[in-house]
Design an enzyme around this catalytic site. Structure first.
Site: not given
Length: 615
Positions: A368, A415, A468
């Protein structure tokens, strides 16, 4: 060491990688030119080509895959939460039936836990207290009975078998039972198979290096007078890790430390059994690693020299992102920043251990906020907003070269969402990591958006939306008529098909080598099933798919996914999921003797066919 010892499932399924220059050319959308052709093209203009010229073809496309993202807590379960028991295996079977080759999960770490009246936290797996430990709330109680560590009558009565997770209730009801199983494990004689396995696991160097610190950190946190305090507010001797003080605390906390270690072993045992089963079914597990760790964590406390801390051991600078169109103050995350020069001096040892642990639990790992390896946003620790932050140069390619010395080629997914500058793209391409494209981000006014289907690139993972985002159906219902018309014209999205399955179809058709869908989209659910809403503290991470047995009633969705995977060539050609008819056809072909014919005569038609096929 763990990563070297455990052969990655993904590596066993992949074709050999093309040369790096060829891979980067693919990512940039340039023509594929086989290096062998360039290297052997010695003859001059007007001279005959080299022998074998008509068999020199570009490298084949990489294998295409599809999969589903669903965190284990979202599985069915009889004790308030999705767990690592029978329903996890049923989900793997369902994935295999659907021809899905990927199961992606959120971080498996212990989530941020509130302490009523002392500390606010919201059970987020992205604010875990240790980057190496597992979330023991996911331990299956019935599996503990199978292991002989509990009697069936010691389990709580089944509760909340289909509703969202109430994490506080699960902790209150399940943790005492799990603790009893852990202590029953510790009470077994050392020669017992399960006890011997635990002792061997606990003594592995790559486990011991983080487990002993995590267990001691947990024991200190449970000290009544320190409950809810950040570690930098502990007494000086504990905060600064005075050796005598730590030894004394270990000696007085032996029972707590042993129970902590045994519980972590039970998590590992159950999760790795599922991983093995998934791999045998042709399913790779893709994990998720937040780039930063929590400030109040064993990771920072035990490795203070590797983080930017002040003289009082508090963070001197913290992570965040600058103001943008969505937030005029930016986002102040609060995680302590890494002291990257210190990491480089130690050869990225801590990071190699962290990634090695992740690659023991998963086959591939999504990192991430990958962009922080190129440049990261630094905010003074005393700032009230992220406005006063500044961009700092990250470790770049040297980081990945450093961990490669310990791990070899770590299969990661970058990501790379948000504001992505050229240095981030260059870094991702330099290490040949797939990036991400998200279909929900494609429908603004930017016709050059990388998220539009026709702008995708092969070395990427395509998602309709992530954990998300809104569900695809919920997102679609919130769009204006102009956007819905654009979706209809561009992608044929219609009410008849449903927005969720329209987005799944788009993802399957993408040039991206992998596409991954939320389970909420597969089930066609609206925003009532949303996993997380960024910026909203409470009410996240709790969604569950339904009651035990739900996958047996989802065969229609599995067949629909399998049909799309077949249509868009995302079905495995080898391994457990390979079509049986292909395997059956291959066996007679391999067994049949070759016809007796002159080699030149037999090869010429096929060679001609290949040659003409390139025009």
């Amino acid at each position: 060491a763990a990563a070297r010892a455990m052969a990655s499932f993904a590596a066993t399924q992949a074709v050999p990688l093309a040369p790096s220059a060829l891979r980067r050319a693919r990512s940039a959308g340039k023509p594929r030119v086989a290096r062998a052709v360039r290297a052997m093209a010695a003859p001059k203009t007007g001279e005959p080509v080299v022998d074998g010229y008509t068999t020199m073809f570009p490298a084949p496309p990489v294998p295409r895959r599809a999969g589903v993202i669903m965190h284990p807590t979202s599985l069915p379960g009889s004790y308030g939460i999705g767990d690592l028991g029978a329903e996890a295996y049923a989900f793997v079977d369902w994935l295999a039936e659907a021809k899905m080759q990927i199961w992606q999960v959120l971080p498996l770490v212990p989530p941020g836990r509130p302490i009523p009246g002392v500390r606010e936290d919201y059970w987020s797996p992205y604010s875990g207290r240790d980057a190496h430990c597992g979330n023991t709330l996911m331990i299956s109680l019935p599996e503990l009975v199978k292991d002989g560590l509990l009697e069936s009558n010691e389990l709580p009565h089944p509760y909340n078998m289909r509703g969202d997770v109430d994490f506080n209730a699960v902790a209150e009801k399940n943790e005492p039972v799990i603790a009893k199983a852990a202590n029953n494990l510790l009470a077994l004689p050392d020669e017992h198979d399960l006890k011997a396995a635990f002792l061997a696991w606990r003594s592995r160097p790559e486990i011991e290096v983080w487990l002993k610190e995590a267990a001691l950190f947990d024991a200190i946190c449970k000290t009544p007078e320190l409950l809810g305090k950040d570690w930098w507010d502990w007494p000086t001797e504990l905060r600064t890790r005075d050796a005598a003080a730590l030894d004394a605390k270990r000696a007085s906390s032996t029972a707590s430390i042993d129970e902590f270690c045994a519980t972590q072993f039970l998590f590992d045992k159950q999760w790795l059994a599922i991983k093995k089963y998934a791999n045998e079914k042709g399913v790779a597990l893709v994990g998720d690693m937040p780039i930063y760790v929590g400030g109040h964590s064993a990771d920072v406390w035990a490795n203070q020299s590797l983080f930017l801390l002040n003289g009082e051991c508090k963070p001197s600078a913290v992570a965040g992102v600058p103001p943008d169109a969505f937030s005029e103050d930016g986002q102040l995350w609060g995680n302590p920043l890494y002291d990257w020069p210190a990491h480089e001096v130690e050869g990225y040892r801590w990071w190699a251990g962290r990634l090695g642990r992740a690659l023991e639990l998963h086959d591939e790992v999504r990192i991430d906020h990958f962009r922080a390896f190129a440049a990261y946003y630094s905010v003074p620790a005393d700032a009230k907003t992220a406005k006063t932050g500044s961009w700092m140069v990250g470790p770049g390619e040297s980081f990945f070269k450093g961990i490669a010395k310990a791990l070899g080629g770590a299969p990661i997914v970058a990501e790379d969402l948000g504001v992505i500058t050229t240095d981030v793209v260059a870094l991702r391409e330099a290490i040949d990591a797939p990036g991400m494209v998200v279909l929900q981000f494609a429908w603004g006014d930017d016709e050059r958006s990388p998220h539009l289907l026709h702008n995708h690139y092969e070395n990427s993972f395509c998602y309709p939306g992530t954990h998300d985002n809104e569900t695809s159906q919920g997102w679609y219902e919130n769009q204006d008529e102009k956007t819905k018309l654009k979706l209809a014209n561009y992608a044929g999205i219609s009410d008849a098909e449903g927005a969720a399955w329209g987005f799944i179809r788009m993802g399957m058709s993408s040039v991206s080598k992998a596409c991954v869908f939320t389970m909420q989209d597969v089930m066609g659910l609206g925003n009532e099933a949303r996993m997380n809403t960024p910026g909203v503290a409470d009410g996240n991470w709790a969604w569950r798919i339904g009651a035990p047995g739900v996958f047996a009633s989802a065969t229609g969705e599995a067949k629909r996914l399998a049909a799309l995977a077949e249509r868009y060539q995302r079905v495995a050609s080898t391994g457990p999921q390979a079509p049986k008819k292909a395997e059956a056809a291959a066996e007679p072909a391999a067994a049949a003797p070759a016809p007796a014919a002159p080699a030149a005569e037999a090869a010429a038609p096929e060679e001609k066919k290949k040659f003409l096929g390139i025009f």
